[in-house]
Design a protein around this motif. Structure first.
Motif, PDB file in Angstrom:
ATOM      1  N   LYS A  64      55.466  69.312  40.880  1.00 10.06           N
ATOM      2  CA  LYS A  64      56.340  68.172  40.585  1.00 10.06           C
ATOM      3  C   LYS A  64      55.532  66.885  40.434  1.00 10.06           C
ATOM      4  O   LYS A  64      55.823  66.052  39.573  1.00 10.06           O
ATOM      5  CB  LYS A  64      57.379  68.007  41.693  1.00 10.06           C
ATOM      6  N   LEU A  65      54.520  66.723  41.273  1.00  6.03           N
ATOM      7  CA  LEU A  65      53.661  65.537  41.215  1.00  6.03           C
ATOM      8  C   LEU A  65      52.903  65.484  39.891  1.00  6.03           C
ATOM      9  O   LEU A  65      52.755  64.412  39.280  1.00  6.03           O
ATOM     10  CB  LEU A  65      52.679  65.548  42.392  1.00  6.03           C
ATOM     11  N   LYS A  88      55.349  64.595  37.166  1.00  4.22           N
ATOM     12  CA  LYS A  88      55.780  63.205  37.334  1.00  4.22           C
ATOM     13  C   LYS A  88      54.742  62.224  36.779  1.00  4.22           C
ATOM     14  O   LYS A  88      55.084  61.121  36.334  1.00  4.22           O
ATOM     15  CB  LYS A  88      56.029  62.927  38.819  1.00  4.22           C
ATOM     16  N   SER A  89      53.477  62.634  36.764  1.00  2.00           N
ATOM     17  CA  SER A  89      52.414  61.755  36.266  1.00  2.00           C
ATOM     18  C   SER A  89      52.527  61.520  34.760  1.00  2.00           C
ATOM     19  O   SER A  89      51.962  60.566  34.217  1.00  2.00           O
ATOM     20  CB  SER A  89      51.041  62.369  36.568  1.00  2.00           C
ATOM     21  N   GLY A  90      53.239  62.424  34.060  1.00  4.41           N
ATOM     22  CA  GLY A  90      53.467  62.254  32.637  1.00  4.41           C
ATOM     23  C   GLY A  90      52.327  62.695  31.739  1.00  4.41           C
ATOM     24  O   GLY A  90      52.361  62.474  30.523  1.00  4.41           O
ATOM     25  N   LYS A 130      55.971  70.548  31.058  1.00  2.23           N
ATOM     26  CA  LYS A 130      55.952  71.780  31.854  1.00  2.23           C
ATOM     27  C   LYS A 130      55.518  72.987  31.029  1.00  2.23           C
ATOM     28  O   LYS A 130      54.762  73.841  31.502  1.00  2.23           O
ATOM     29  CB  LYS A 130      57.328  72.038  32.469  1.00  2.23           C
TER      30      LYS A 130
END
Length: 514
Positions: free
Chosen positions: A55-56, A59-61, A65
Motif C-alpha cells: 500500500k505504501l 501510495k507513493s504514485g 498496481k
C-alpha cells in the motif's frame, strides 16, 4: 527468525551491505539518464521501510498496481547483476566462470585459438581447485571447438580430450552417487528419525553398503572423499553409532585441514563438518577434544583469508555459539555460561533472515537448560514455552517433546501443583500423538504423573528407583540420544543427594575427563 513468507525483493534489499547499496546506485545510474527512475525509487522506498508494505508503494504514485510485479522483477534482476559485477576477485568459482564466459565470447567471434588458450588455462585451474564439474564442462567446450576448427596445435589432441573427458566424467559420477546417497540418508532421517530397533539398524546398514560396495576409496580425490565421509556420517547418525559419527566427522575435518585452500574455497562444507565433529564429541562426552576443536574452529573463522558473507556469518554464529552452550552443558558450568545468553539473543536478531525456526528454537531449548541448571526455573519456563507454543515444528517432535518434559520438571521444582497438573495433561496428550516415542519419554511421564501421589517420606525411595531404571535405559543403544536432550539421571541424583544439579554434572565431567 527467518520468515520465508516475506517478499523476496524486500528481503534481498535488506540483506545488502552499505557498500553493496552504494555500488547498486552507481550501477543503476549508468542504466538510466536520471536517478529518479521508477526502479531506483522503488529501491529507495523498500530500503527505508521496516517491513514490506504494498500500500505504501502504491501510495507513493511511482507505479500502478498492474505494473508493480514487473518492476519488482526488473529491480530484483538488476540488484543481482550489480552484486555479480562486484564479487570479490579471490572467489575461484567466479574467476573460472568469468574465464569460460570470455572464452565463449571469443568463440562466437570465431577467434578459436584465443578461446582454446583461455579454456586450457582455466581447465588447469579448475582441476587444481577440485572443480571437476566445471573442468568437465570446459573439456566438452574444447571438444566442440576442435570438432569445428582444426587447430593442429597439439598432436593427438582428440585422444587427449577424450581421455580427460572420461576421467572427469567418472570422478563426477562417483561424487554424484555419493552425494545422492548422503541426501537419501538425510531424507530417511527426516521421514523416520533415528533407528529404534535391530531390524531398522540392519535395513540402514544394508542400504548403505549396497550403494558403496563397488566403490574404491583409494581412488577418491578430495570431492569424492568429502561426499563419502558425508554419507558415512549420516549412516552413523541414523544408527546412533556415536563413535562412527566421530570417526567420519574427524576425517571430514582433517580432509580440509590437509587441503587448507579448500577451507577458503568451500567454507560452508568446512563449517558443517566441524559442527558434526563437535556434535559427535558432545554425544561421546569427550570434553578435552571438544574444547580443542571448538577453539581451532574459532581461530580458523578469524583468519583474514576466511570468506565473509551473510550466509557464512550466520552459519559461523550458529555453529560456534551452539557448541559453546553445549560445552557448558556438558561441563555443568551453567552459571559461567549465562553471559552468552544476551549475546546469542542479540545475534539471533542480526541473523534473523538466515536461520530457520528449528535452529532458533534449539537455541531457546539450550538457554532454558542453562537457566534450569542455575535454578532459574521461571526464566527456563519462559523459553520452553516459546518452543511449546510454536506451531511450525512438526518436523522436530523430539525437541517439542523434551521442551514439554523439561517444562514439567521446572514446574515441579517451583512447586506449582496446579500448573503441573495442566502441564501433565497437555504433555500426555502431545506424547500420545507422537510418532517417535522412546521408552525414556514414557518412563519420565509415568514418573512425573505418580509424584503427587507419593508420600513425602517415600519420595527419596522413588527417586532412587527411577534413577536405577534410567541408568538401565541409558545402556540401550536406541535410548541413549534421549539423555543428550535431558540429563534426567543427574537431576534425580541432585534430588537424592539434595545438591545442585550443576555440581553433580561437574563431578561427572571431571571423572570422565577425556
Amino acid at each position: 527468525m527467518a520468515n520465508h513468507q516475506k517478499d523476496f525483493l524486500f528481503v534481498l534489499i535488506k540483506s545488502l551491505s552499505k557498500s553493496e547499496k552504494r555500488q547498486f546506485k552507481i550501477f543503476a545510474s549508468r542504466l538510466e539518464t536520471s536517478s529518479n527512475t521508477k526502479f531506483i525509487e522503488l529501491f529507495n522506498i523498500l530500503d527505508k521501510s521496516e517491513s514490506y508494505d504494498e500500500k505504501l508503494i502504491l501510495k507513493s504514485g511511482i507505479i500502478k498496481k498492474v505494473q508493480l510485479s514487473n518492476l519488482k522483477s526488473y529491480l530484483y534482476k538488476q540488484i543481482l547483476v550489480s552484486i555479480r559485477l562486484n564479487i570479490p576477485s579471490q572467489n575461484i568459482r567466479y574467476q573460472l566462470r568469468e574465464q569460460i564466459d570470455f572464452a565463449t565470447i571469443l568463440y562466437n567471434k570465431g577467434l578459436y585459438k584465443q578461446s582454446l588458450k583461455i579454456l586450457d588455462k582455466t581447465k588447469t585451474q579448475a582441476i587444481e581447485n577440485d572443480e571437476k564439474l566445471m573442468a568437465y564442462e570446459i573439456v566438452e567446450f574444447e571438444k566442440l571447438i576442435e570438432s569445428q576448427y582444426i587447430t593442429r596445435s597439439i598432436q593427438g589432441r582428440a585422444d587427449e580430450l577424450v581421455i580427460q573427458a572420461k576421467e572427469l566424467n567418472y570422478q563426477n559420477t562417483i561424487s554424484s552417487k555419493l552425494s545422492n546417497l548422503s541426501l537419501q540418508l538425510y531424507g530417511i532421517m527426516l521421514k523416520t528419525g533415528y533407528v529404534k530397533s535391530d531390524e531398522e539398524y540392519t535395513y540402514i546398514d544394508d542400504y548403505f553398503n549396497k550403494h558403496i560396495s563397488k566403490l574404491d576409496e583409494n581412488k577418491f580425490g578430495f570431492r569424492e572423499k568429502y561426499w563419502f565421509y558425508n554419507a558415512s556420517l549420516w549412516r552413523s547418525f541414523l544408527v546412533q553409532d556415536f563413535l562412527g559419527s566421530y570417526k567420519f566427522a574427524s576425517k571430514w575435518v582433517r580432509l580440509f585441514y590437509d587441503n587448507s585452500n579448500m577451507i577458503f574455497l568451500n567454507p560452508v562444507f568446512f563449517l558443517k563438518g566441524n559442527n558434526y565433529l563437535l556434535e559427535s564429541l558432545y554425544m561421546l562426552k569427550y570434553q578435552t577434544k571438544f574444547k580443542k576443536y571448538l577453539t581451532l574452529l574459532e581461530e580458523t573463522i578469524k583468519d583474514p583469508r576466511f570468506p565473509s558473507n551473510d550466509n557464512i556469518a550466520s552459519l559461523a554464529f550458529l555453529y560456534t555459539y551452539n557448541n559453546k552452550l553445549n560445552y557448558h552443558i556438558m561441563e555443568g558450568t551453567f552459571a559461567e555460561s549465562e553471559y552468552l545468553i544476551p549475546e546469542i539473543l542479540s545475534k539471533l536478531k542480526t541473523h534473523n533472515e538466515h536461520l530457520d525456526e528449528h535452529h532458533e528454537m534449539l537455541f531457546f531449548y539450550k538457554i532454558a537448560s542453562i537457566y534450569f541448571g542455575v535454578g532459574k526455573y521461571n526464566e527456563s519456563i519462559f523459553y520452553l514455552e516459546k518452543i511449546i507454543n510454536n506451531k511450525n515444528l512438526s518436523m522436530r517432535e523430539d525437541l517439542m517433546c523434551f521442551a514439554r518434559i523439561l517444562c514439567l520438571i521446572a514446574h515441579y521444582e517451583l512447586g506449582k501443583d496446579f500448573y503441573l497438573e495442566t502441564q501433565l495433561k497437555n504433555t500426555y496428550k502431545f506424547l500420545i500423538k507422537m510418532n517417535d516415542l522412546h521408552e525414556v519419554q514414557k518412563e519420565i511421564i509415568r514418573f512425573l504423573r505418580n509424584l503427587n501421589s507419593i508420600y513425602p517420606s517415600d519420595i527419596k525411595k522413588e527417586f532412587i528407583k527411577m534413577k536405577e531404571r534410567f541408568v538401565e535405559l541409558e545402556q540401550n543403544t536406541y535410548e541413549k540420544r534421549a539423555f543428550l536432550y535431558l540429563d534426567i539421571i543427574s537431576w534425580l541424583e541432585s534430588k537424592i543427594e539434595n545438591r545442585k544439579i550443576s555440581d553433580i554434572i561437574k563431578e561427572k565431567a571431571k571423572r570422565s575427563n577425556r
